[in-house]
Design a protein around this motif. Structure first.
Motif, PDB file in Angstrom:
ATOM      1  N   UNK B  37       0.796  -1.231   0.000  1.00 45.84           N
ATOM      2  CA  UNK B  37       0.000   0.000   0.000  1.00 45.84           C
ATOM      3  C   UNK B  37       0.829   1.283   0.000  1.00 45.84           C
ATOM      4  N   UNK B  38       2.124   1.178   0.192  1.00 40.43           N
ATOM      5  CA  UNK B  38       2.927   2.388   0.393  1.00 40.43           C
ATOM      6  C   UNK B  38       2.836   3.365  -0.782  1.00 40.43           C
ATOM      7  N   UNK B  39       3.051   2.870  -1.990  1.00 37.25           N
ATOM      8  CA  UNK B  39       3.047   3.776  -3.141  1.00 37.25           C
ATOM      9  C   UNK B  39       1.652   4.370  -3.402  1.00 37.25           C
ATOM     10  N   UNK B  40       0.595   3.537  -3.390  1.00 34.74           N
ATOM     11  CA  UNK B  40      -0.730   4.150  -3.573  1.00 34.74           C
ATOM     12  C   UNK B  40      -1.058   5.207  -2.515  1.00 34.74           C
ATOM     13  N   UNK B  41      -0.611   5.007  -1.279  1.00 36.26           N
ATOM     14  CA  UNK B  41      -0.892   6.004  -0.241  1.00 36.26           C
ATOM     15  C   UNK B  41      -0.157   7.308  -0.560  1.00 36.26           C
ATOM     16  N   UNK B  42       1.104   7.185  -0.931  1.00 35.09           N
ATOM     17  CA  UNK B  42       1.847   8.405  -1.265  1.00 35.09           C
ATOM     18  C   UNK B  42       1.232   9.092  -2.491  1.00 35.09           C
ATOM     19  N   UNK B  43       0.833   8.288  -3.486  1.00 33.75           N
ATOM     20  CA  UNK B  43       0.210   8.882  -4.670  1.00 33.75           C
ATOM     21  C   UNK B  43      -1.080   9.598  -4.306  1.00 33.75           C
ATOM     22  N   UNK B  44      -1.868   8.959  -3.449  1.00 34.28           N
ATOM     23  CA  UNK B  44      -3.120   9.572  -3.012  1.00 34.28           C
ATOM     24  C   UNK B  44      -2.864  10.866  -2.256  1.00 34.28           C
ATOM     25  N   UNK B  45      -1.858  10.844  -1.393  1.00 36.46           N
ATOM     26  CA  UNK B  45      -1.532  12.038  -0.619  1.00 36.46           C
ATOM     27  C   UNK B  45      -1.111  13.177  -1.540  1.00 36.46           C
ATOM     28  N   UNK B  46      -0.292  12.826  -2.522  1.00 32.33           N
ATOM     29  CA  UNK B  46       0.138  13.866  -3.456  1.00 32.33           C
ATOM     30  C   UNK B  46      -1.036  14.411  -4.269  1.00 32.33           C
ATOM     31  N   UNK B  47      -2.004  13.533  -4.579  1.00 29.52           N
ATOM     32  CA  UNK B  47      -3.191  14.013  -5.287  1.00 29.52           C
ATOM     33  C   UNK B  47      -3.943  15.049  -4.454  1.00 29.52           C
ATOM     34  N   UNK B  48      -3.928  14.877  -3.139  1.00 26.03           N
ATOM     35  CA  UNK B  48      -4.659  15.800  -2.278  1.00 26.03           C
ATOM     36  C   UNK B  48      -3.934  17.140  -2.164  1.00 26.03           C
ATOM     37  N   UNK B  49      -2.628  17.091  -1.878  1.00 26.89           N
ATOM     38  CA  UNK B  49      -1.911  18.335  -1.567  1.00 26.89           C
ATOM     39  C   UNK B  49      -1.052  18.872  -2.708  1.00 26.89           C
ATOM     40  N   UNK B  50      -0.911  18.061  -3.782  1.00 34.27           N
ATOM     41  CA  UNK B  50      -0.042  18.498  -4.863  1.00 34.27           C
ATOM     42  C   UNK B  50       1.405  18.154  -4.597  1.00 34.27           C
ATOM     43  N   UNK B  51       1.743  17.842  -3.355  1.00 32.04           N
ATOM     44  CA  UNK B  51       3.085  17.387  -3.002  1.00 32.04           C
ATOM     45  C   UNK B  51       2.959  16.577  -1.724  1.00 32.04           C
ATOM     46  N   UNK B  52       4.094  16.085  -1.219  1.00 31.41           N
ATOM     47  CA  UNK B  52       4.036  15.295   0.007  1.00 31.41           C
ATOM     48  C   UNK B  52       4.483  16.153   1.191  1.00 31.41           C
ATOM     49  N   UNK B  53       3.532  16.666   1.971  1.00 27.10           N
ATOM     50  CA  UNK B  53       3.908  17.521   3.103  1.00 27.10           C
ATOM     51  C   UNK B  53       4.647  16.703   4.159  1.00 27.10           C
ATOM     52  N   UNK B  54       5.556  17.371   4.793  1.00 29.47           N
ATOM     53  CA  UNK B  54       6.372  16.777   5.840  1.00 29.47           C
ATOM     54  C   UNK B  54       5.509  16.105   6.913  1.00 29.47           C
ATOM     55  N   UNK B  55       4.467  16.825   7.328  1.00 30.54           N
ATOM     56  CA  UNK B  55       3.630  16.325   8.421  1.00 30.54           C
ATOM     57  C   UNK B  55       2.793  15.120   8.018  1.00 30.54           C
ATOM     58  N   UNK B  56       2.545  14.994   6.694  1.00 33.40           N
ATOM     59  CA  UNK B  56       1.718  13.879   6.243  1.00 33.40           C
ATOM     60  C   UNK B  56       2.424  12.553   6.486  1.00 33.40           C
ATOM     61  N   UNK B  57       3.758  12.541   6.315  1.00 31.67           N
ATOM     62  CA  UNK B  57       4.509  11.305   6.530  1.00 31.67           C
ATOM     63  C   UNK B  57       4.275  10.764   7.938  1.00 31.67           C
ATOM     64  N   UNK B  58       4.340  11.679   8.902  1.00 32.48           N
ATOM     65  CA  UNK B  58       4.184  11.263  10.291  1.00 32.48           C
ATOM     66  C   UNK B  58       2.802  10.669  10.504  1.00 32.48           C
ATOM     67  N   UNK B  59       1.811  11.308   9.915  1.00 34.27           N
ATOM     68  CA  UNK B  59       0.445  10.816  10.102  1.00 34.27           C
ATOM     69  C   UNK B  59       0.272   9.429   9.470  1.00 34.27           C
ATOM     70  N   UNK B  60       0.815   9.250   8.242  1.00 30.62           N
ATOM     71  CA  UNK B  60       0.706   7.943   7.589  1.00 30.62           C
ATOM     72  C   UNK B  60       1.337   6.879   8.475  1.00 30.62           C
ATOM     73  N   UNK B  61       2.491   7.201   8.988  1.00 30.15           N
ATOM     74  CA  UNK B  61       3.210   6.246   9.810  1.00 30.15           C
ATOM     75  C   UNK B  61       2.390   5.855  11.038  1.00 30.15           C
TER      76      UNK B  61
END
Ligand SMILES: Cc1cc2nc3c(=O)[nH]c(=O)nc-3n(C[C@H](O)[C@H](O)[C@H](O)COP(=O)(O)O)c2cc1C
Ligand code: FES
Lengths: 592, 173
Positions: B37-61
Motif C-alpha cells: 500500500x505504500x506507493x498508492x498512499x503516497x500517490x493519493x496524498x500527493x493528489x490531495x496536496x499536490x506534493x508530500x507535506x512533511x507532516x503527512x509522513x508522520x500521520x501515515x506512519x
C-alpha cells in the motif's frame, strides 16, 4: 441502408493535435441538424502525421480525412455527410481511389493493432463484434487444456515484444510447470523508452485485446490474480483500462467461474507506476508493486519460479498479450506464416524524429529498415539526408545509413550492435549530432540508474561527464578510449539490463561515427552544426542591412555596428547563444 | 541516479501554511491494511496536496505503521513524488528522444526566459511549476509539453510561451 459512421481518432496524440475540438464541433452540428449518423471515438489510427483524423464510412466505402480542424470539419459535415459529396482534397485514404499517402499503408499487416482505430475502445460490444473474447470462449467451450494453449503459443513462434525477445510459449511453460497455490500474471505497461508509444496506443485503442491476452495467459499458467503495471504518464490509458476491466467483469470474462467454467477464477487490477525507467525491468517492477524502491534483484531465481510476493509469476509486454487472442482464434500458423525463420509474426514500430510520416506502423518481421523509413515513413523531413536510426532507445544503438538494408529481426538487428527493443524508431538526419545523441542517452540512463551497482551508478556519470566535455569542445585525446573502457566495465559489472545496455548508444556511435567524435575532440568542430559551443557566428556583409536587431538582442553585447552599416561580432565576447541567428530577418548570420 | 534533497526549512514553511491532515483519513482507511500500500498512499496524498507535506509522513506512519525511513526511501526514489509545494499549473516539457531530436531545449529555454524560473522551480506567484520529463507518449507530435491533463504538440518556443500567457490571462480574470 446502413447508418453512416463517423470515427474520430481520440488517442492522446489525436487529442493533443486538437481532435477533441473536431469531435465537439461535429457533435454540435449533428445535434443542431438532427442528422441520423453514428458519431464515435476510436483509438490511434496510426497516421499521426495527419492528426486529427476523421473517418467516414458510408454505403459507398470508407474515407479517411487528415489534418482536420474545425473549419474542415464543417465542410466535411456539409458536403459529405449532408450531401454525400466527399471532400476529395482532404482525403488521405480511401478504398475507392489512390492517394499520395497510400504508401504509408502498403506493406503493413495489422495483427496486434487489428482493432486500433477501428473500434470504440470504451465499448466492449464493439470489441466482441470484431471477434473479441472468442479466443477465451473457444478455450473454455472446447475444453482446450492449458498445455495445448501453451503449445499453440509456442508454435506461433511469438517472442516477447518488451525488448528481450524471449519465446513467450517457453516462458509460460516454465510458469505453468512450477506448482504453487498462488501464481501471478503481470502485464508490463511501463513503456519507459522515451520515443516509443506502441503500448500506449494499444492500451488506449484496444484495451480489451490486452485483457483477453492476460486472461488466456492466466488460464495457461494457472494464475488467479493479475496486475497491469502502467506508467502514470499515461492517464488516458489507465482510464480506458479501468473502464474495460469493469465491462469485462460485468460480462463474466473476469471474476469467479469465468464464463461458467467451474475452476477458472481470475481478476486483474491496474497499478500505476510512479515514474522510474528501471521499473520496466521485471524484478524492479515487482518490487515496485510490493511498495518498495524499484530496484532489480539478481536472477535466478527467475520470476517464473519466485516473482511477485515470492510466488511464480509470468510477466509479458502489452504488445505480446495483444497478439495472443489472435493466435488462439486463428491458429499458430496464421501468425508464424509472417516473418523470418527465427523472428515470427509482426512488430509494431513507433516512427518518430526527422521522418515525414511519423506514426504507428505494424509490419511483418523481415522487412528492411530502409523500406520502413523510405516507403512507409515517406523519407526524411524537408528532403534532408538520412543519417542514422536509433532502435531500442537508451538500451539500443544507432544504425547508420549504410546499414539501413538490415532487416528487422532479433538476430540481424543485434548483429549491428543495436537491439530490437520495444519498437521505438527515432530517425536522425544530417543535422543531428551523434555525440550529442550519445550524451543525451547517457544523461537519461545516468539519472535513471537505481544506484545499486557501483559501475552503473558512477560509471555512467563519468561517461556523461566526458561526453558533455566533448560536446563543449573541451574533449581531450584519449577520451574515446576512456569511454570504451568504461563502457565495457559497466556492461560487465551491472546486475540488470539497464546497466548492461546503457553504454550501447555510446559504443555504436563510436563504432559508426568515430569521425564525428574526432572532429569534436581534435578539430573542435561539430559536423552536424548542432553543438552550440563549437559554432562560430559571423555576419555576412553582403546580406547585413544594419537593422541593429542582432546587436539589441545580444545578451553579451558582443555585436558592434552602426545603424545601416554592416555589423560585426567580436568572437571573444560571443557566448554562442544563437540569439542573433534566430532574430536576424535577413539570413545574414553565418554559422560555421 | 537522481538525488532529491529534503529542504531543511520545511517545518517553517508548513507552520506558515498549515496542512489539513484530516483530508487523508478516507485514503488511509482504504489502504490501511492492504499489502503493497505504500506507493498508492503516497500517490493519493500527493493528489490531495499536490506534493508530500512533511507532516503527512508522520500521520501515515501513525495510522498504518509504515516506517518513516521506508516512506522517504520510496518518495525520493520515484520521480513522481514531490517534497516541495508546487504551482497551480505544472508545465511538463518533454525531453524524450523524439522531442530532443526536434529541439525540445528551445521550448524549455523560451519558457525559462518568460517565467524567469529554472527546471523544477515554481514562479513566485505560485501559478507555474516547470518540470522536464521523459516522453509523454505523443512523440509523433514532438516537441511536446503537458499542462495539467492537456497535451500540446508541434511546439515552437513562441507557441509554447503563447499558451502560458493565455493561461495567465485566464487565471487573472
Ligand atoms: C531497464 C529495463 C527497462 C525495461 N522496460 C520495459 C518496458 O518499459 N516495457 C516492457 O514491456 N519491458 C521492459 N523491459 C523488459 C522486461 O524486463 C521484461 O523482459 C519484459 O516485460 C518481458 O515481456 P516480454 O517477454 O513480453 O517481452 C525492460 C528491461 C530493462 C532491463
Ligand atoms: S519523446 Fe516527447 S513525447 Fe515522446
Amino acid at each position: 441502408m446502413k447508418k453512416t459512421k463517423v470515427l474520430i481518432g481520440l488517442a492522446s496524440c489525436g487529442i493533443a493535435a486538437g481532435a477533441m475540438k473536431v469531435y465537439d464541433k461535429l457533435k454540435a452540428l449533428q445535434d443542431a441538424e438532427k442528422l441520423d449518423i453514428v458519431l464515435k471515438r476510436t483509438g490511434c489510427i496510426g497516421m499521426c502525421f495527419r492528426e486529427p483524423l476523421v473517418e467516414v464510412i458510408d454505403d459507398s466505402g470508407s474515407y479517411l480525412y487528415g489534418d482536420v480542424n474545425e473549419e474542415k470539419a464543417v465542410e466535411i459535415f456539409d458536403k459529405h455527410l449532408k450531401q454525400n459529396e466527399p471532400v476529395k482534397d482532404y482525403i488521405v485514404k480511401c478504398d475507392l481511389f489512390k492517394t499520395k499517402d497510400d504508401i504509408f499503408w502498403d506493406g503493413q499487416i495489422k495483427i496486434a493493432l487489428r482493432n486500433c482505430g477501428v473500434i470504440d475502445p470504451e465499448n466492449i460490444d464493439e470489441y466482441e463484434e470484431m471477434g473479441g473474447y472468442q479466443a477465451i470462449k473457444k478455450i473454455l467451450g472446447e475444453k482446450i487444456s492449458s498445455e495445448e494453449v501453451i503449445q499453440t503459443v509456442l508454435d506461433s513462434g511469438i517472442r516477447g515484444r518488451g525488448g528481450g525477445g524471449f519465446p513467450t510459449g517457453l516462458k509460460w511453460r516454465f510458469a505453468h510447470n512450477n506448482k504453487a497455490d498462488t501464481k501471478y500474471i503481470i502485464c508490463n505497461a511501463d513503456e519507459g523508452d522515451p520515443g516509443a508509444f506502441m503500448d500506449r496506443s494499444l492500451l488506449e485503442g484496444d484495451p480489451h485485446a490486452v485483457i483477453e491476452g492476460l486472461i488466456i495467459g492466466a488460464y495457461a499458467i494457472g494464475a488467479k490474480e493479475g496486475v497491469i503495471y502502467c506508467r502514470a504518464e499515461y492517464p488516458l490509458a489507465i482510464k480506458r483500462l479501468n473502464i474495460a476491466l469493469d465491462q469485462a467483469r460485468k460480462k463474466g470474462y473476469l471474476g469467479k467461474n469465468i464464463l461458467g467454467a467451474k475452476d477458472f477464477n481470475f481478476d486483474l487490477y491496474v497499478k500505476e507506476g510512479a515514474g522510474a525507467f528501471v521499473c520496466g525491468e521485471e524484478t524492479a517492477l515487482m518490487a515496485s508493486i510490493e511498495g518498495e524502491r524499484g530496484m532489480p534483484r539478481k536472477r535466478p531465481p527467475f520470476p517464473a519460479e519466485s516473482g511477485l510476493w515470492a510466488k511464480p509469476t509470468n510477466i509479458n509486454n502489452v504488445e505480446t498479450f495483444a497478439n495472443i487472442p489472435y493466435i488462439i482464434t486463428n491458429g499458430a500458423a496464421s501468425y508464424s506464416k509472417h516473418g523470418t525463420e527465427k523472428s515470427k509474426g509482426t512488430k509494431v514500430f513507433a516512427l518518430t524524429g526527422k521522418i515525414s510520416h511519423g506514426g504507428l506502423v505494424e509490419v511483418p518481421m523481415g522487412i528492411s529498415i530502409r523500406d520502413i523509413i523510405f516507403k512507409l515513413g515517406g523519407g526524411i523531413i524537408g528532403g534532408k539526408k538520412f543519417k542514422a536510426v536509433q532502435l531500442g532507445g537508451p538500451s539500443g544503438g544507432c544504425i547508420p545509413e549504410y546499414l539501413a538494408d538490415t532487416i528487422v529481426d532479433y538476430d540481424s538487428v543485434t548483429a549491428t550492435g543495436a537491439i530490437m527493443g520495444s519498437g521505438g524508431m527515432v530517425v536522425m538526419d544530417e543535422t543531428t549530432c551523434m555525440v550529442d545523441m550519445a550524451r543525451f542517452f547517457l544523461d537519461f540512463t545516468c539519472k535513471e540508474s537505481c544506484g545499486k551497482c557501483t559501475f552503473c551508478r558512477v560509471g555512467t556519470k563519468r561517461m556523461l561527464e566526458i561526453l558533455t566535455r566533448i560536446t563543449k569542445g573541451e574533449g581531450k585525446e584519449g577520451d574515446i578510449q576512456k569511454l570504451e573502457e568504461l563502457a565495457y566495465q559497466i556492461k560487465e559489472t551491472s546486475l540488470c539490463g539497464l546497466g548492461q545496455t546503457a553504454p550501447n548508444p555510446v559504443l555504436t556511435t563510436i563504432k559508426y561515427f568515430r569521425h564525428e567524435y574526432e572532429a569534436h575532440i581534435i578539430d573542435k568542430k561539430c559536423p552536424a552544426k548542432s553543438c552550440k559551443q563549437l559554432l562560430t557566428y559571423s555576419v555576412d556583409p553582403e546580406k547585413c542591412t544594419g537593422c541593429t536587431v542582432c546587436a539589441k538582442n545580444c545578451p553579451s553585447n558582443a555585436i558592434d555596428g552602426e545603424r545601416k552599416k554592416v555589423h560585426f561580432i567580436r568572437q571573444d565576447a560571443c557566448i554562442k547563444c544563437g540569439a542573433c541567428f534566430t532574430k536576424c530577418k535577413f539570413d545574414a548570420i553565418i554559422v560555421s | 541516479m537522481r538525488v532529491k534533497r529534503i529542504l531543511q526549512s520545511k517545518d517553517e514553511q508548513e507552520k506558515n501554511a498549515p496542512v489539513d491532515l484530516s483530508l487523508m483519513d478516507h485514503l488511509l482507511e482504504k489502504y490501511k491494511n492492504k499489502k503493497g500500500n505504500l506507493i498508492p498512499i503516497l500517490q493519493g496524498t500527493q493528489n490531495i496536496y499536490g506534493y508530500l507535506p512533511h507532516t503527512a509522513f508522520a500521520k501515515i506512519s501513525e495510522v498504518t505503521g509504515l516506517k518513516l525511513n521506508e516512506m522517504y526511501g520510496v518518495a525520493t526514489f520515484y520521480t513522481q513524488f514531490r517534497l516541495n509545494p508546487v504551482g497551480k499549473n505544472i508545465v511538463k516539457v518533454c525531453h524524450g528522444t523524439a522531442c530532443h531530436v526536434q529541439n525540445a531545449s528551445a521550448i524549455s529555454e523560451a519558457i525559462e526566459d518568460t517565467l524567469g524560473i529554472k527546471d523544477g522551480e515554481t514562479t513566485p506567484d505560485g501559478l507555474f511549476t516547470l518540470e522536464s520529463v521523459a516522453c509523454l507518449g505523443c512523440c509523433s507530435l514532438a516537441p511536446v509539453m503537458m499542462i495539467g491533463d492537456n497535451t500540446f504538440g508541434k511546439l515552437t518556443g513562441s507557441s509554447a510561451v503563447k499558451i502560458l500567457k493565455e493561461i495567465k490571462i485566464k487565471e487573472s480574470n
